[in-house]
Scaffold this motif. Structure first.
Motif, mmCIF file in Angstrom:
data_model
loop_
_atom_site.group_PDB
_atom_site.id
_atom_site.type_symbol
_atom_site.label_atom_id
_atom_site.label_comp_id
_atom_site.label_asym_id
_atom_site.label_seq_id
_atom_site.Cartn_x
_atom_site.Cartn_y
_atom_site.Cartn_z
ATOM 1 N N VAL A 178 0.828 -1.162 -0.106
ATOM 2 C CA VAL A 178 0.024 -0.063 -0.049
ATOM 3 C C VAL A 178 0.913 1.260 -0.040
ATOM 4 N N LYS A 179 0.628 2.095 -0.927
ATOM 5 C CA LYS A 179 1.073 3.479 -0.982
ATOM 6 C C LYS A 179 0.135 4.544 -0.832
ATOM 7 N N TYR B 77 -0.989 8.579 -0.563
ATOM 8 C CA TYR B 77 -0.980 9.837 -0.387
ATOM 9 C C TYR B 77 -2.066 10.563 -0.190
ATOM 10 N N SER B 78 -2.136 12.124 -0.061
ATOM 11 C CA SER B 78 -3.326 12.667 0.559
ATOM 12 C C SER B 78 -4.549 12.392 -0.361
ATOM 13 N N ASP B 79 -4.444 12.138 -1.744
ATOM 14 C CA ASP B 79 -5.444 11.957 -2.460
ATOM 15 C C ASP B 79 -5.451 10.967 -3.437
ATOM 16 N N VAL B 80 -4.613 9.872 -3.065
ATOM 17 C CA VAL B 80 -4.893 8.614 -3.919
ATOM 18 C C VAL B 80 -4.181 7.564 -3.212
ATOM 19 N N VAL B 81 -4.682 6.428 -3.481
ATOM 20 C CA VAL B 81 -3.926 5.326 -2.690
ATOM 21 C C VAL B 81 -3.897 4.204 -3.447
ATOM 22 N N TYR B 82 -2.618 3.467 -3.588
ATOM 23 C CA TYR B 82 -2.227 2.271 -4.484
ATOM 24 C C TYR B 82 -2.369 1.095 -3.607
ATOM 25 N N PHE B 83 -3.016 -0.064 -3.779
ATOM 26 C CA PHE B 83 -2.836 -1.082 -3.695
ATOM 27 C C PHE B 83 -2.027 -1.970 -4.838
ATOM 28 N N TYR C 76 -0.292 -5.473 -6.323
ATOM 29 C CA TYR C 76 -0.365 -6.918 -6.020
ATOM 30 C C TYR C 76 0.807 -7.379 -6.901
ATOM 31 N N PHE C 77 2.091 -7.215 -6.576
ATOM 32 C CA PHE C 77 3.340 -7.586 -7.451
ATOM 33 C C PHE C 77 3.114 -8.946 -8.105
ATOM 34 N N SER C 78 2.892 -9.952 -7.435
ATOM 35 C CA SER C 78 2.816 -11.344 -8.006
ATOM 36 C C SER C 78 1.640 -11.492 -9.169
ATOM 37 N N LEU C 79 0.709 -10.596 -8.931
ATOM 38 C CA LEU C 79 -0.491 -10.765 -10.099
ATOM 39 C C LEU C 79 -0.356 -9.736 -11.270
ATOM 40 N N GLY C 80 0.795 -8.895 -11.192
ATOM 41 C CA GLY C 80 1.088 -7.821 -12.189
ATOM 42 C C GLY C 80 -0.070 -6.796 -12.389
ATOM 43 N N VAL C 81 -0.830 -6.486 -11.141
ATOM 44 C CA VAL C 81 -1.669 -5.409 -11.067
ATOM 45 C C VAL C 81 -1.727 -4.427 -9.866
ATOM 46 N N SER C 82 -2.061 -3.234 -10.135
ATOM 47 C CA SER C 82 -2.339 -2.158 -8.932
ATOM 48 C C SER C 82 -3.800 -1.651 -8.979
ATOM 49 N N LEU C 83 -4.217 -1.502 -7.924
ATOM 50 C CA LEU C 83 -5.643 -0.869 -7.821
ATOM 51 C C LEU C 83 -5.555 0.593 -7.214
ATOM 52 N N VAL C 84 -6.145 1.499 -8.137
ATOM 53 C CA VAL C 84 -5.693 2.624 -7.812
ATOM 54 C C VAL C 84 -7.175 3.264 -6.920
ATOM 55 N N PHE C 85 -7.093 4.162 -5.672
ATOM 56 C CA PHE C 85 -8.301 4.173 -5.141
ATOM 57 C C PHE C 85 -8.309 5.887 -4.856
ATOM 58 N N VAL D 267 -13.454 9.291 -0.851
ATOM 59 C CA VAL D 267 -14.704 9.560 -1.154
ATOM 60 C C VAL D 267 -15.077 10.815 -0.678
ATOM 61 N N ASP D 268 -15.862 11.762 -1.408
ATOM 62 C CA ASP D 268 -16.476 12.990 -0.902
ATOM 63 C C ASP D 268 -15.299 13.800 -0.373
ATOM 64 N N GLY D 269 -14.278 14.157 -0.794
ATOM 65 C CA GLY D 269 -13.172 15.014 -0.750
ATOM 66 C C GLY D 269 -12.343 14.372 0.644
ATOM 67 N N HIS D 270 -12.442 13.241 0.829
ATOM 68 C CA HIS D 270 -11.771 12.906 2.282
ATOM 69 C C HIS D 270 -10.181 12.813 1.688
ATOM 70 N N ARG D 271 -9.243 13.044 2.874
ATOM 71 C CA ARG D 271 -7.955 13.072 2.644
ATOM 72 C C ARG D 271 -7.385 12.249 3.633
ATOM 73 N N PHE D 272 -6.359 11.535 3.238
ATOM 74 C CA PHE D 272 -5.502 10.628 4.233
ATOM 75 C C PHE D 272 -4.122 10.977 4.553
ATOM 76 N N LYS D 273 -3.650 10.473 5.447
ATOM 77 C CA LYS D 273 -2.257 10.838 6.051
ATOM 78 C C LYS D 273 -1.373 10.123 5.165
ATOM 79 N N PRO D 274 -0.648 11.000 4.260
ATOM 80 C CA PRO D 274 0.624 10.095 3.476
ATOM 81 C C PRO D 274 1.292 9.158 4.435
ATOM 82 N N GLY D 275 1.579 7.991 3.762
ATOM 83 C CA GLY D 275 2.401 6.876 4.334
ATOM 84 C C GLY D 275 1.716 6.070 5.130
ATOM 85 N N SER D 276 0.233 6.259 5.267
ATOM 86 C CA SER D 276 -0.408 5.502 6.141
ATOM 87 C C SER D 276 -0.349 3.965 5.616
#
Length: 209
Positions: A37-38, A40-46, A48-57, A60-69
C-alpha cells in the motif's frame, strides 16, 4: 479464468465482494497475499506484485488521508476504485538483457491474455454507437493500439537521451485507457518514429467521463 468487465469494478470499495472475486480469480491458491500500500493525501495504491496489477483508489467525498498510512491505518470505507494498472514485461532484444523497464521492475506480468477492454459506446461527438471491445496481448504494440483506438487524446514522453528519458505514453480519455511503452523503441530522440513497434509496459484502465 474469464475476463472481467473492468469498468464494472470502478467505484467499488477495497473490501467489496466483486473486487475480492476479481483478485481471487487472478491468483494461484494463496499467492495474492496482502497488497503493498502506498498512501498519498488524494490517492491510494494497492499493488499486487505477483499478479501484475495495482488498484488505484480515490478518497470519497473529498476525504484526505495521511501520506504514508499503512493498510491498518486506512478507513477503507472512504476509498473507491478509480483505476487499474496492469503490467507487462515487454520482450527484450539480446542487447537489452541487462536492463529492465523501471516502471514494472517489481511486478510479474499480468496472468490473463488476451485482456479484453470494453470501449466507450459513444463517438467523439457524443453520439451513441455500438459498443466494441479491445483485445490486448503481451505483444500488442503502439501501432496496434492506434489502429484500434485512433489517434490518442493525449500523449507524452520519449524526449531526451534514450538512457534517461521516460517511455512514450498514449491516452484515450473517452475510453478510459492509457498505455505506457517499454524497451529502447519507446525512449530517446526518435521514440515517436520507432514507438509504433514498442510493446506496452503498463496498461491503465480508469473511469472515463
Amino acid at each position: 479464468m474469464a475476463n472481467v468487465d473492468f469498468k464494472s469494478l470502478m467505484g467499488h470499495r477495497p473490501t467489496s465482494e466483486l473486487l475480492r472475486l476479481y483478485l481471487s480469480q487472478l491468483a494461484a491458491p494463496a499467492s495474492s497475499g496482502m497488497p503493498d500500500v502506498k498512501t498519498y493525501s488524494d490517492v491510494v495504491y494497492f499493488s499486487y506484485f505477483s499478479l501484475g496489477v495495482s488498484l488505484v483508489f480515490d478518497p470519497v467525498d473529498g476525504h484526505r488521508f495521511k501520506p504514508g498510512s499503512n493498510l491498518d491505518q486506512l478507513d477503507q470505507s472512504k476509498l473507491q476504485l478509480r483505476g487499474i494498472d496492469i503490467y507487462n514485461v515487454p520482450k527484450q532484444k539480446p542487447s537489452d538483457k541487462t536492463r529492465r523497464d523501471p516502471s514494472n521492475q517489481f511486478h510479474s506480468p499480468y496472468p490473463v491474455s488476451p485482456i479484453i477492454i470494453t470501449l466507450s459506446a459513444r463517438d467523439k461527438d457524443g453520439k451513441s454507437r455500438a459498443g466494441t471491445t479491445l483485445e490486448v496481448t503481451s505483444t500488442t504494440t503502439g501501432k496496434d493500439f492506434v489502429l484500434a483506438l485512433g489517434e490518442p487524446d493525449r500523449k507524452g514522453g520519449g524526449s531526451g537521451p534514450s538512457s534517461g528519458s521516460i517511455g512514450i505514453w498514449l491516452e484515450w480519455t473517452r475510453h478510459g485507457v492509457m498505455v505506457e511503452f517499454g524497451g529502447d523503441e519507446s525512449r530517446g530522440p526518435q521514440a515517436w518514429e520507432k514507438g509504433k513497434d514498442a510493446t506496452w509496459s503498463v496498461l491503465s484502465i480508469f473511469s472515463s467521463l
